[in-house]
Design a protein around this motif. Structure first.
Motif, PDB file in Angstrom:
ATOM      1  N   LYS A   2     -31.592   0.823  11.360  1.00 21.32           N
ATOM      2  CA  LYS A   2     -31.639  -0.209  12.393  1.00 21.32           C
ATOM      3  C   LYS A   2     -30.310  -0.299  13.127  1.00 21.32           C
ATOM      4  CE  LYS A   2     -33.010  -3.413   9.549  1.00 21.32           C
ATOM      5  NZ  LYS A   2     -33.432  -4.732   9.010  1.00 21.32           N
ATOM      6  N   GLU A  41     -37.130   1.708  14.424  1.00 18.58           N
ATOM      7  CA  GLU A  41     -36.798   0.867  13.275  1.00 18.58           C
ATOM      8  C   GLU A  41     -36.160  -0.441  13.725  1.00 18.58           C
ATOM      9  OE1 GLU A  41     -37.547   1.213  10.145  1.00 18.58           O
ATOM     10  OE2 GLU A  41     -38.564   3.123  10.456  1.00 18.58           O
ATOM     11  N   TYR A  42     -35.297  -0.372  14.724  1.00 13.70           N
ATOM     12  CA  TYR A  42     -34.651  -1.596  15.208  1.00 13.70           C
ATOM     13  C   TYR A  42     -35.652  -2.507  15.895  1.00 13.70           C
ATOM     14  CZ  TYR A  42     -31.766  -4.777  17.905  1.00 13.70           C
ATOM     15  OH  TYR A  42     -31.223  -5.913  18.457  1.00 13.70           O
TER      16      TYR A  42
END
Length: 322
Positions: free
Chosen positions: A226, A310-311
């Motif tokens: 992230k 993912e972030y």
């Protein structure tokens, strides 16, 4: 710029005219002319005076000289650095500095068209070695990337672009690529600010914020995390269109209709996200429309794109205010 100056002069004349009408109304001996006249003419005086001030401030901020930060960089120009710079130039620079979103960076289309607003003639210049960068040193180019300020102290539109959040290493890689890219002659139309753009600048919506001094920027380790995904969000300038919270709340001159990423992406699988960014078609079968630069984002390598996912996937949903 001429149209902005003319508009400012017209607004100033109107403010003066209504101020004169205030004095005329005040001298009237008939109350039904005096007080309504003073109030109405006074209101118009204030409105035109305020618009004059805001537009004058905007024109000043767009054209005034800014401090030129002192920098000293050495570009290694290794094959690895040039390759990284070419990748970043394709993803970051081609969207504005190319007519077809691809290399070479011979100058782009009118960025005003993407906003849907009449902002003027805003053409990103030719930045191949045959363009204006031939007269710039490596220090000049680094300063433009990190601050948006050209050697003469004038702000370019890079001053409002978060490419400045690239790491020192990535910024130097872009310069290494630009220096050895194919030189191609092409002139773009000169920059011309419309009255609306000047007005937006006057109320502080153009994001001209020049950092001085420049502080070192280091990227997180390149990995599917992230943290690296947030770095990608920053140098891609996702917030420029999707707003500071990525919920689609960006103000003009950002393009209208940007999606709320905090609601959409957390409901997508990684495969859904890759499909949308690599093909331009989301999981519902909807074709993503310009100015969303999905083609450029899709050119991120797998690690960058997965880290971006993912972030975004971890964001807490934010319901946009209506």
């Amino acid at each position: 710029m001429i149209s902005s100056i003319v508009t400012i002069l017209i607004l100033l004349a109107l403010a003066a005219l209504f101020a004169w009408l205030v004095t005329r109304a005040w001298k009237s001996k008939r109350w039904y002319l005096k007080f309504p006249g003073v109030i109405l003419a006074g209101l118009f005086t204030l409105v035109f005076a305020l618009l004059t001030f805001v537009m004058a401030k905007g024109l000043y901020d767009l054209t005034r000289p800014y401090p030129v930060a002192s920098v000293s960089v050495t570009i290694a120009g290794t094959p690895e650095q040039i390759a990284r710079g070419e990748h970043l130039a394709t993803v970051l620079c081609a969207g504005c500095h190319s007519q077809n979103g691809q290399l070479p960076l011979t100058g782009g289309n009118n960025l005003s068209d993407d906003s849907g607003l009449p902002l003027g003639d805003l053409y990103a210049p030719n930045i191949t070695p045959a363009g204006k960068i031939k007269d710039f040193s490596d220090n000049d180019l680094y300063r433009i990337l990190r601050t948006g300020i050209e050697p003469n102290g004038r702000a370019s539109f890079m001053a409002g672009v978060t490419a400045r959040f690239m790491s020192d290493e990535d910024a130097q890689a872009v310069i290494a690529y630009l220096r050895q890219s194919p030189p191609i002659e092409r002139q773009t139309p000169p920059i011309s600010y419309s009255p609306l753009l000047t007005l937006l600048g006057g109320v502080g919506l153009l994001g001209i914020n020049v950092p001085d001094p420049l502080l070192p920027i280091t990227a997180p380790p390149k990995a599917v995390t992230k943290e690296y995904g947030e770095y990608v969000v920053r140098f891609l300038d996702c917030r420029g269109c999707h707003g500071p919270t990525l919920s689609g709340d960006a103000l003009p001159p950002a393009p209208p209709g940007a999606s709320n990423l905090t609601v959409i992406v957390p409901n997508w699988s990684k495969q859904d996200f890759f499909q949308a960014m690599r093909t331009g078609v989301d999981v519902t079968g909807h074709q993503i429309q310009p100015p969303m630069p999905w083609k450029q984002i899709g050119l991120l390598d797998d690690v960058e794109l997965e880290a971006l996912y993912e972030y975004l996937h971890a964001l807490s949903p934010i319901v946009a205010k209506k």
